[in-house]
Design an enzyme around this catalytic site. Sequence first.
Site, PDB file in Angstrom:
ATOM      1  N   GLY A   1      42.929  37.883  41.116  1.00 39.95           N
ATOM      2  CA  GLY A   1      41.471  37.865  41.233  1.00 39.95           C
ATOM      3  C   GLY A   1      40.991  39.322  41.249  1.00 39.95           C
TER       4      GLY A   1
ATOM      5  CG  ASP B   1      39.229  38.993  35.544  1.00 34.02           C
ATOM      6  OD1 ASP B   1      40.010  39.284  36.464  1.00 34.02           O
ATOM      7  OD2 ASP B   1      38.923  37.821  35.271  1.00 34.02           O
TER       8      ASP B   1
ATOM      9  NE  ARG C   1      47.201  40.156  36.250  1.00 33.21           N
ATOM     10  CZ  ARG C   1      46.465  39.103  36.592  1.00 33.21           C
ATOM     11  NH1 ARG C   1      46.033  38.967  37.850  1.00 33.21           N
ATOM     12  NH2 ARG C   1      46.123  38.178  35.681  1.00 33.21           N
TER      13      ARG C   1
END
Length: 352
Positions: free
Chosen positions: A55, A243, A97
């Site tokens: 998240g 995101d 990420r």
Amino acid sequence: MVYFLILTLTLKTVEWKNNSVIMIDQTKLPNSLEYITFTEYTQVAEAIRTLVVRGAPAIGVSGAFGLALAALQSNATEKNHLINDLEIAKKILFDTRPTAVNLAWGLDKIMDVAKNADTVDEIRSSVVETVKQMAEDDVQINMSIGKNGSELFNDNDTIMTHCNAGALATVGYGTALGVIRATKESGKKVKVIATETRPVQQGSRLTAFELKHDGIDVSLIPDTAVGYTMANGLVNGVIVGADRILQTGHVFNKIGTYQVATMAKQHNIPFYVAAPLSTFDLQNRPEDVIIEQRKASEVTGIGDKRTAPDGINVINPAFDMTPPELISGIITEDGIAKPPYEESIKELFKAN
Ligand code: MRU
């Protein structure tokens, strides 16, 4: 019910305590609620990469926590030596990420604090103070997003959400789920339809877990039933997290969001995005954004059970892009941006 409301409000996804980082192991949910304690930044990096914590806002704060651990771990006695150690740790955390911009936001914020301090001790104390404040601010920001967004939904609405943009995707309270919580707390009756969100099932494992424990009426659907539920008038509105949000209003979120938005448009159902200002990327264009590609095994099996032929080629992007024309509004802690987004997003940041 009260116990779980307290649980959700006090459910800290990630926390700084006694110079350690404590986080919920989200890979174990919903079957067990387990906490893990980290004292080394490489452990935090691995937790981000393997979705122990996930998240965008939660990744942003976790990355910052990781850098604070690096500051404490370093045996530097000189400022430039410590900054150098932090740059090494920052790269390792950043490379975990690529899509959620909050990770870069959190890491850059801590590097700025470190560079503006004079001594090694000052760097360590100011970095630790900053990460603690970032965690507290996150919850307050989500509650403001919740309040702003709660105005958009009516009594007895059924709201669809995709992936998990809840307390577990932040430090607490959640963005999209924060809007759903605030709508309920405002006295309106709401129901939720949560998509399973294959392949990692953040919807069934995390969103359903949170909302069920909050006593909010939630139904779970396979991702392939989005069209059916909308065509049969079961959905009054959609809200998701993000995101990365570009100056143009292009929104990057969990894979499948684009399909949900396209279906909502097809059925004239309002589609909202909820996100903090830290999720906005005012520099990049759509073609510059890296979409994380994840391992094939997430698709070829569920848990230990193989569900596809051995050696099959897999395409497994973790995120997709929803264009601005499919988005009815972007809800932030400082207000709601409406189309045309080039102007409204500029206004949002002018005020900041
Ligand atoms: O791969 P994940 O679980 O990190 O993806 C999470 C999402 O796409 C969320 O919707 C997004 O990060 C917003 S969280 C408030």
